[in-house]
Every structure is written in structure tokens, then in C-alpha cells.
Design a protein around this motif. Sequence first.
Motif, mmCIF file in Angstrom:
data_model
loop_
_atom_site.group_PDB
_atom_site.id
_atom_site.type_symbol
_atom_site.label_atom_id
_atom_site.label_comp_id
_atom_site.label_asym_id
_atom_site.label_seq_id
_atom_site.Cartn_x
_atom_site.Cartn_y
_atom_site.Cartn_z
ATOM 1 N N SER A 170 0.838 -1.210 0.000
ATOM 2 C CA SER A 170 0.000 0.000 0.000
ATOM 3 C C SER A 170 0.872 1.259 0.000
ATOM 4 N N ILE A 171 2.049 1.179 0.611
ATOM 5 C CA ILE A 171 2.992 2.301 0.553
ATOM 6 C C ILE A 171 3.496 2.475 -0.873
ATOM 7 N N PHE A 172 3.868 1.372 -1.507
ATOM 8 C CA PHE A 172 4.430 1.432 -2.853
ATOM 9 C C PHE A 172 3.382 1.840 -3.895
ATOM 10 N N TRP A 173 2.157 1.348 -3.744
ATOM 11 C CA TRP A 173 1.132 1.558 -4.765
ATOM 12 C C TRP A 173 0.267 2.790 -4.513
ATOM 13 N N LEU A 174 -0.104 3.010 -3.246
ATOM 14 C CA LEU A 174 -1.100 4.030 -2.926
ATOM 15 C C LEU A 174 -0.554 5.200 -2.119
ATOM 16 N N ASN A 175 0.746 5.203 -1.840
ATOM 17 C CA ASN A 175 1.350 6.222 -0.974
ATOM 18 C C ASN A 175 0.651 6.290 0.389
ATOM 19 N N SER A 176 0.138 5.150 0.830
ATOM 20 C CA SER A 176 -0.535 5.088 2.131
ATOM 21 C C SER A 176 0.520 4.851 3.206
ATOM 22 N N ARG A 177 1.149 5.925 3.633
ATOM 23 C CA ARG A 177 2.338 5.806 4.481
ATOM 24 C C ARG A 177 2.069 6.040 5.953
ATOM 25 N N GLU A 178 0.948 6.591 6.297
ATOM 26 C CA GLU A 178 0.665 6.826 7.709
ATOM 27 C C GLU A 178 0.275 5.527 8.399
ATOM 28 N N ILE A 179 0.693 5.407 9.645
ATOM 29 C CA ILE A 179 0.340 4.242 10.442
ATOM 30 C C ILE A 179 0.165 4.680 11.892
#
Length: 362
Positions: free
Chosen positions: A126-135
Motif C-alpha cells: 500500500s505504501i508502494f502503490w497508494l502512498n498510504s504511508r501513515e500508520i
Amino acid sequence: MHICSVNITRRPRSHTGSRGHSRYLHETQLLLRVGHLPYYMSDSNTANFTNPSTFILLGIPGLEAAHIWISIPFCIMYILAILGNIAILFIVKRDPSLHEPMYYFLCMLAINDLVLSTTIQPKMLSIFWLNSREINFRAFLTQMYFIHTLSSIESGIFVAMALDHYVAICHPLRHSTILTNSVVAKISLAVVLRGSVLVFPHPFLARQWPYCRTNIILHSYCEHIAIVKLACADIQVSSYYSLSVAFFITGLDVFFIAVSYTQILRAIFILPTKDARFKTFGTCSSHLCAVLACYIPSLFSFLTHRFGQNVALHFHILVANIYIQLPPTLNPIIYGVRTKQIRDTLLRLFSRQGSLSFLVVL
């Protein structure tokens, strides 16, 4: 999309201490990107937040533009890990002749690898594909705990398998009486408890530190030392405990595996014929390949972190990703190719499916 500014406060000289932390501070003097907006990490003495509830996993710093391409092999590895380990579990369940200690440990390894891969890969992709970096911080600590626990359990399973090989080769007539189902269950429970208990303090130690420098983590998954390095406190307790656990688990496991194979080789060398020696040693080949696939990348990653001070940060992160995701991918392939019983069962299942499909067509 919102713009965030991040300030890093320099630690007092008395807390910097280690060469690794100095290198970390040096590496963070670069332009990092989250999404398409830059985060400038400056050396200011002001801080905009204390103990943030969310952190940002950057993925592989410096290679953000190549994240899509990097994700392809990791996605393939994840698919292979899922399919391969499920296949191992299915084959062992279907074939009663495989209901033996070795294959029970193999099923335990397959389950461990399935959970380990699923703990890491979806968030990383999800980081690589969607820039979903928050956790969320709690989610970070949860993932961190499972990663380190499952890695410890995997190492313990290899020790249990080495013990099974030792008993099977050195005491073949007593194998079924020594490794009963009850003993196998106790060994499995001990392996799980050891990893779970020894790693248990990690999230509590990480949670107690104050965080006021930055919420940016230079990694693609939740690694223990990556978070505690951001603390505004002396983290020697976390560092020493983490190092002690790593050396205790890995060192002890490698020692027991080495002792087992020393005894196995002694038993093999006294066999009367070369064919008998080769055939007996061949029964251990799958386990040896899996052990090497687990420990060699891990050792390489440790050495590059410890001594590779001039190695680029993105190389360290890539190696860390490979060494933790390679074993779940390779283990079912190694055991599927090199273990005759699994290979024969798999071929029988495929041939039976082919025959049924042919009959349906007719």
C-alpha cells in the motif's frame, strides 16, 4: 493533501553515544518525500509535536520514484509465499503418510510464514502503490511485535527440525518413541512461547519513550530500532535488550543446529557405502537450504548495518526487506522440490485432477 513541516531537535552530546545514531542523524539531513510533497528535516531546536499518534513509513528512501517497479518482485514473492505455504498445508493434510514429526514442524513453519508475510506485505505494498504511508502508533507497535516474534519462532522451528533429523539419523529405531505427538506438541509450544515472551518487552519499551523530533520513519515496515531511534531520550535499555534478544535467540539456535549436524555428519560418515551416505544426507538437504536462506541474508543485513557505514540507506532498507521476506517465499519451494514425499504427493494430486478433467471432457 496537506503539507507538514518536520523539525528534528539535536540530542545533547551525552545522549548521542553510538556511531550508528550519528550516522542516522546524518542521513536524515536530506529531502524526503511523502506523496508528492517534500518533508524537509532540519536541525532546528523547536518541535511542533510531542508523542504523535501516527507515524509515516517512507518505504525505501531515495527510491520513491521506483516504488512501483520495486513492488513487482515483492508482490510476486508474496503471492508465491501464500500459494506455496497453503499448498504445503494442503498436501500434508491430505496424505496420511506425511503425518510425522518432520511434517508437523513443516506445517508449523508454513503457518508462521503465512502470518509473517501477511503481517508485512499488505502495508508495504500500500505504501508502494497508494502512498498510504501513515500508520497509527499502536498499529506500528503491533506489527513490530508480530514481525520480531514470528522471526524468532521461525528460527526456533529450524532448531526443532534439526532435532528431528538428528533423532531420525542417529537413533532411527527410537525415533517414534522419542518424538511422540505429545513431545512434538510440547516442543512447538516452547518455540512459540520463547519467541512471544522474549519479544514481549519490545513494544512496551518503545511505548514509554517520549517522541518529539519527527514522526518520519526511514523504513518500509515496523522495525524496532527504527522507531526507538526517534525518541527524545536515552534508548540504551531498548538497544541493549534488543541486541541481547537477537544474539540469544540466533546464537543459541545456530549453536544447536550446528551441534545437531555435527552428530548427523558423524553418523553419516560411518555408513558402509557411498550411496547410503549420499541418500541419508539428502534427507537433510531441504532443511539445510531453508536454514541458509534464513540466516545468510539476515547475517548480511546485520554486517552491512554494523560495518557498512558508507553503504547507501536505500540499500540497507532493500536488504532488510529481502531477508525478512525471502524465507517465507523460498521455504515451500525448497521443501516442495527437494522433499520426495511432498513432490510425489503433489504429482499424484495433479495427475488425479488431470484424469478427472479428461473424464469430464469425455
